[in-house]
Motif scaffolding. Structure first.
Motif, PDB file in Angstrom:
ATOM      1  N   LEU A  99      -7.310 -14.035  10.812  1.00 34.08           N
ATOM      2  CA  LEU A  99      -6.533 -14.361   9.618  1.00 34.08           C
ATOM      3  C   LEU A  99      -7.286 -13.920   8.363  1.00 34.08           C
ATOM      4  O   LEU A  99      -7.403 -14.662   7.394  1.00 34.08           O
ATOM      5  CB  LEU A  99      -6.248 -15.868   9.573  1.00 34.08           C
ATOM      6  N   ASP A 100      -7.791 -12.690   8.390  1.00 33.87           N
ATOM      7  CA  ASP A 100      -8.550 -12.158   7.259  1.00 33.87           C
ATOM      8  C   ASP A 100      -8.137 -10.719   6.944  1.00 33.87           C
ATOM      9  O   ASP A 100      -8.950  -9.893   6.568  1.00 33.87           O
ATOM     10  CB  ASP A 100     -10.051 -12.234   7.552  1.00 33.87           C
ATOM     11  N   SER A 101      -6.854 -10.434   7.085  1.00 35.00           N
ATOM     12  CA  SER A 101      -6.389  -9.057   6.881  1.00 35.00           C
ATOM     13  C   SER A 101      -6.385  -8.639   5.424  1.00 35.00           C
ATOM     14  O   SER A 101      -6.348  -7.440   5.126  1.00 35.00           O
ATOM     15  CB  SER A 101      -4.990  -8.881   7.481  1.00 35.00           C
ATOM     16  N   LYS A 121      -7.418  -2.263  13.452  1.00 38.83           N
ATOM     17  CA  LYS A 121      -6.972  -0.879  13.628  1.00 38.83           C
ATOM     18  C   LYS A 121      -6.251  -0.723  14.971  1.00 38.83           C
ATOM     19  O   LYS A 121      -6.791  -1.100  16.018  1.00 38.83           O
ATOM     20  CB  LYS A 121      -8.163   0.087  13.572  1.00 38.83           C
ATOM     21  N   PRO A 122      -5.067  -0.130  14.971  1.00 40.42           N
ATOM     22  CA  PRO A 122      -4.325   0.066  16.217  1.00 40.42           C
ATOM     23  C   PRO A 122      -4.807   1.305  16.971  1.00 40.42           C
ATOM     24  O   PRO A 122      -5.441   2.203  16.400  1.00 40.42           O
ATOM     25  CB  PRO A 122      -2.888   0.243  15.733  1.00 40.42           C
ATOM     26  N   LEU A 123      -4.471   1.350  18.242  1.00 39.94           N
ATOM     27  CA  LEU A 123      -4.888   2.475  19.087  1.00 39.94           C
ATOM     28  C   LEU A 123      -4.489   3.833  18.525  1.00 39.94           C
ATOM     29  O   LEU A 123      -5.293   4.774  18.599  1.00 39.94           O
ATOM     30  CB  LEU A 123      -4.325   2.296  20.496  1.00 39.94           C
ATOM     31  N   PRO A 124      -3.286   4.020  17.970  1.00 42.37           N
ATOM     32  CA  PRO A 124      -2.958   5.352  17.442  1.00 42.37           C
ATOM     33  C   PRO A 124      -3.928   5.838  16.364  1.00 42.37           C
ATOM     34  O   PRO A 124      -4.205   7.042  16.270  1.00 42.37           O
ATOM     35  CB  PRO A 124      -1.543   5.168  16.880  1.00 42.37           C
ATOM     36  N   VAL A 125      -4.450   4.923  15.563  1.00 40.86           N
ATOM     37  CA  VAL A 125      -5.416   5.305  14.520  1.00 40.86           C
ATOM     38  C   VAL A 125      -6.769   5.604  15.152  1.00 40.86           C
ATOM     39  O   VAL A 125      -7.412   6.616  14.836  1.00 40.86           O
ATOM     40  CB  VAL A 125      -5.530   4.185  13.463  1.00 40.86           C
ATOM     41  N   LEU A 141      -1.698   1.229 -14.893  1.00 40.34           N
ATOM     42  CA  LEU A 141      -2.312   1.400 -13.583  1.00 40.34           C
ATOM     43  C   LEU A 141      -2.021   0.161 -12.763  1.00 40.34           C
ATOM     44  O   LEU A 141      -2.192  -0.964 -13.237  1.00 40.34           O
ATOM     45  CB  LEU A 141      -3.822   1.608 -13.698  1.00 40.34           C
ATOM     46  N   ILE A 142      -1.614   0.362 -11.510  1.00 46.35           N
ATOM     47  CA  ILE A 142      -1.354  -0.746 -10.603  1.00 46.35           C
ATOM     48  C   ILE A 142      -2.382  -0.730  -9.484  1.00 46.35           C
ATOM     49  O   ILE A 142      -2.568   0.291  -8.816  1.00 46.35           O
ATOM     50  CB  ILE A 142       0.074  -0.668 -10.032  1.00 46.35           C
ATOM     51  N   ASP A 143      -3.058  -1.864  -9.312  1.00 49.90           N
ATOM     52  CA  ASP A 143      -3.963  -2.067  -8.185  1.00 49.90           C
ATOM     53  C   ASP A 143      -3.099  -2.451  -6.986  1.00 49.90           C
ATOM     54  O   ASP A 143      -2.622  -3.575  -6.880  1.00 49.90           O
ATOM     55  CB  ASP A 143      -4.965  -3.172  -8.527  1.00 49.90           C
ATOM     56  N   GLY A 144      -2.907  -1.493  -6.089  1.00 48.96           N
ATOM     57  CA  GLY A 144      -2.028  -1.703  -4.951  1.00 48.96           C
ATOM     58  C   GLY A 144      -2.743  -2.046  -3.667  1.00 48.96           C
ATOM     59  O   GLY A 144      -2.155  -1.916  -2.583  1.00 48.96           O
ATOM     60  N   ALA A 145      -3.987  -2.517  -3.756  1.00 52.97           N
ATOM     61  CA  ALA A 145      -4.760  -2.810  -2.542  1.00 52.97           C
ATOM     62  C   ALA A 145      -4.039  -3.800  -1.632  1.00 52.97           C
ATOM     63  O   ALA A 145      -4.069  -3.671  -0.404  1.00 52.97           O
ATOM     64  CB  ALA A 145      -6.144  -3.348  -2.915  1.00 52.97           C
ATOM     65  N   GLN A 146      -3.378  -4.805  -2.240  1.00 57.68           N
ATOM     66  CA  GLN A 146      -2.656  -5.803  -1.456  1.00 57.68           C
ATOM     67  C   GLN A 146      -1.148  -5.546  -1.449  1.00 57.68           C
ATOM     68  O   GLN A 146      -0.393  -6.332  -0.871  1.00 57.68           O
ATOM     69  CB  GLN A 146      -2.928  -7.206  -2.009  1.00 57.68           C
ATOM     70  N   GLY A 147      -0.728  -4.448  -2.073  1.00 51.92           N
ATOM     71  CA  GLY A 147       0.695  -4.125  -2.108  1.00 51.92           C
ATOM     72  C   GLY A 147       1.093  -3.095  -1.075  1.00 51.92           C
ATOM     73  O   GLY A 147       1.982  -3.323  -0.246  1.00 51.92           O
ATOM     74  N   ALA A 148       0.422  -1.954  -1.100  1.00 50.98           N
ATOM     75  CA  ALA A 148       0.795  -0.843  -0.221  1.00 50.98           C
ATOM     76  C   ALA A 148       0.797  -1.197   1.259  1.00 50.98           C
ATOM     77  O   ALA A 148       1.641  -0.687   2.005  1.00 50.98           O
ATOM     78  CB  ALA A 148      -0.133   0.352  -0.485  1.00 50.98           C
ATOM     79  N   PRO A 149      -0.106  -2.055   1.754  1.00 56.90           N
ATOM     80  CA  PRO A 149      -0.076  -2.358   3.187  1.00 56.90           C
ATOM     81  C   PRO A 149       1.116  -3.206   3.623  1.00 56.90           C
ATOM     82  O   PRO A 149       1.440  -3.243   4.813  1.00 56.90           O
ATOM     83  CB  PRO A 149      -1.374  -3.149   3.407  1.00 56.90           C
ATOM     84  N   HIS A 150       1.770  -3.891   2.679  1.00 61.07           N
ATOM     85  CA  HIS A 150       2.683  -4.967   3.052  1.00 61.07           C
ATOM     86  C   HIS A 150       4.129  -4.766   2.620  1.00 61.07           C
ATOM     87  O   HIS A 150       5.006  -5.513   3.047  1.00 61.07           O
ATOM     88  CB  HIS A 150       2.174  -6.287   2.476  1.00 61.07           C
ATOM     89  N   MET A 151       4.396  -3.789   1.780  1.00 65.75           N
ATOM     90  CA  MET A 151       5.753  -3.611   1.268  1.00 65.75           C
ATOM     91  C   MET A 151       5.994  -2.136   0.962  1.00 65.75           C
ATOM     92  O   MET A 151       5.054  -1.354   0.815  1.00 65.75           O
ATOM     93  CB  MET A 151       5.959  -4.446   0.001  1.00 65.75           C
ATOM     94  N   LYS A 152       7.243  -1.773   0.881  1.00 69.21           N
ATOM     95  CA  LYS A 152       7.592  -0.396   0.550  1.00 69.21           C
ATOM     96  C   LYS A 152       7.246  -0.139  -0.912  1.00 69.21           C
ATOM     97  O   LYS A 152       7.636  -0.901  -1.797  1.00 69.21           O
ATOM     98  CB  LYS A 152       9.083  -0.156   0.792  1.00 69.21           C
ATOM     99  N   LYS A 197      -7.122  -1.626   4.465  1.00 73.06           N
ATOM    100  CA  LYS A 197      -6.278  -2.818   4.450  1.00 73.06           C
ATOM    101  C   LYS A 197      -4.910  -2.543   5.069  1.00 73.06           C
ATOM    102  O   LYS A 197      -4.076  -3.449   5.152  1.00 73.06           O
ATOM    103  CB  LYS A 197      -6.120  -3.335   3.024  1.00 73.06           C
ATOM    104  N   MET A 198      -4.659  -1.300   5.482  1.00 72.57           N
ATOM    105  CA  MET A 198      -3.358  -0.930   6.040  1.00 72.57           C
ATOM    106  C   MET A 198      -3.521  -0.168   7.359  1.00 72.57           C
ATOM    107  O   MET A 198      -2.873   0.840   7.595  1.00 72.57           O
ATOM    108  CB  MET A 198      -2.542  -0.131   5.032  1.00 72.57           C
ATOM    109  N   CYS A 199      -4.435  -0.679   8.186  1.00 71.80           N
ATOM    110  CA  CYS A 199      -4.640  -0.196   9.558  1.00 71.80           C
ATOM    111  C   CYS A 199      -5.416   1.113   9.656  1.00 71.80           C
ATOM    112  O   CYS A 199      -5.592   1.647  10.753  1.00 71.80           O
ATOM    113  CB  CYS A 199      -3.304  -0.044  10.309  1.00 71.80           C
ATOM    114  N   ALA A 200      -5.886   1.665   8.566  1.00 74.01           N
ATOM    115  CA  ALA A 200      -6.650   2.913   8.571  1.00 74.01           C
ATOM    116  C   ALA A 200      -8.149   2.607   8.560  1.00 74.01           C
ATOM    117  O   ALA A 200      -8.560   1.453   8.387  1.00 74.01           O
ATOM    118  CB  ALA A 200      -6.265   3.766   7.369  1.00 74.01           C
TER     119      ALA A 200
END
Length: 406
Positions: A25-27, A33-37, A196-207, A224-227
């Motif tokens: 619970l620390d994402s 990281k998933p297997l495809p990555v 400027l938008i800090d999207g560190a917690q945005g891009a992984p979770h929403m379009k 933060k987005m599986c990479a």
């Protein structure tokens, strides 16, 4: 959205910690990281490892194609108008600092204003503090409402004709607040400011659609987005990036070098000096493919339900303080009465539950909350309601233990 099937793609989740099944619970700190990555990065090192852009041999060509292919995936993911607007960096921090050094220090002067909020991560505060000191500009803060949100009325009142730059988090990493960035961008532009938008917690979770938001810059991190770690993105409108000077000089970003002067490559490469983060970019491309396959709308819907469930269950615990608004991103920050958050996190770890504890790189916000630290549980596409049930049970055991001790 088949969460059970998704979890099978994350090998790290299939383990025990301290004799208990891992509940991660620390994402918000870093995602798993998933297997495809993992396989995409492994394949690069096994079969294609070479520097990019420089060689004409087969490995160099394959590596370049994959690296630049990843840039195109990022472009589509955030709906940038051109790959020239997609700069690969080490992460959100580097992206924000690039704008603070290259854009802000060249365009700000004494009397100008930089507007940010008290909820920002240190990476979106310190660069602007330094830019203000270097240029004589004034740093201004939007006030927060009691629940940790901002009001557009305050935005209208705080941004003035002297405001030249606004920097704001898409999503707070502590409160889970989802800021109205599109509306803030409109107000900033009405006053002639860039945003400027800090999207560190945005891009992984929403379009994210940077053209629809109409932001001038958008920064985010891959880890933060599986990479992999060490790869991030700075999106910038082309007209801004064209006028900005590089902040790192050396190989790869040059056009011609003479004894006393040099010229730069065109975008985006003038901002990517030295050997780039090739494997990281390829891993980011694979992560984007994975997230797109799951569906960003599906992820956002799943996380919305998890956040609501977590609030409902945590509120059944006596003596817990929960911070942030009712409508939030997929994280809950809290404290147990009379238990230090580090003790809470340590006790939960004994049960195999990984949460964050500390000031979360947001000390001004901790001061606003009138606490020194908090615990944070953050969720992602691989988490379930059962994970939250385990968290609640762990917190009840923690309360019981510390109640007996004291």
């Amino acid at each position: 959205m088949d969460v059970k099937a998704i979890r099978q793609l994350f090998p790290i989740l299939n383990q025990e910690v301290n004799g208990h099944p891992l509940v991660y619970l620390d994402s918000s700190a870093t995602s798993q990281k998933p297997l495809p990555v993992i396989e995409a990065v492994d394949a690069y090192y096994r079969h294609d490892n070479s520097n990019v852009h420089r060689g004409v041999h087969t490995l160099g060509t394959r590596a370049t194609d994959k690296y630049e292919g990843a840039r195109e995936k990022v472009r589509r993911f955030i709906n940038a108008s051109s790959t020239a607007e997609v700069i690969f960096t080490r992460g959100t921090t580097t992206s924000i600092n690039t704008v603070a050094y290259s854009y802000a220090r060249s365009n700000l002067k004494a009397g100008d204003e930089i507007v940010i909020t008290p909820m920002e991560h240190h990476s979106n505060i310190i660069p602007w503090q330094q830019a203000a000191k270097a240029t004589g500009a004034q740093l201004k803060y939007l006030p927060l409402q009691e629940d940790g949100t901002i009001s557009l009325k305050d935005v209208h009142e705080t941004i003035t004709e002297n405001t030249k730059l606004v920097a704001i988090a898409h999503v707070s990493n502590v409160l889970g607040t989802v800021n109205p960035v599109k509306e803030v961008a409109k107000i900033a532009h009405e006053h002639g400011a860039v945003i400027l938008i800090d999207g560190a917690q945005g891009a992984p979770h929403m379009k994210v659609d940077v053209q629809d938001i109409d932001c001038d810059f958008y920064a985010f991190s891959g880890h933060k987005m599986c990479a992999p770690t060490g790869i991030g993105v700075l999106y910038g409108k082309r007209q801004h990036l064209e006028s900005m000077e590089p902040v790192e000089f050396g190989g790869e970003m040059i056009d011609f070098v003479n004894l006393y002067d040099s010229t730069w490559k065109e975008l985006p490469w003038k901002f990517e000096g030295g050997t780039p983060i090739i494997a990281g970019a390829i891993g980011l491309g694979a992560a984007i493919d994975f997230l797109n396959d799951v569906g960003m709308e599906n992820i956002a819907d799943h996380e919305h339900k998890l956040a609501a469930y977590a609030l409902e269950k945590l509120r059944t615990i006596d003596g817990i303080s929960i911070y942030g608004p009712e409508e939030r991103a997929a994280l809950v920050t809290f404290n147990l009465d009379d238990v230090h958050p580090h003790d809470t996190a340590t006790a939960l770890d004994a049960e195999g539950i990984a949460v964050r504890a500390g000031h979360h790189c947001a000390q001004p916000l901790m001061k606003w909350l009138n606490v020194t630290a908090t615990a944070r549980a953050s969720f992602y596409l691989y988490n379930t309601e059962e994970d939250i049930d385990v968290l609640v049970d762990g917190l009840l055991k923690t309360k019981e233990y510390f109640g007996d001790v004291f």
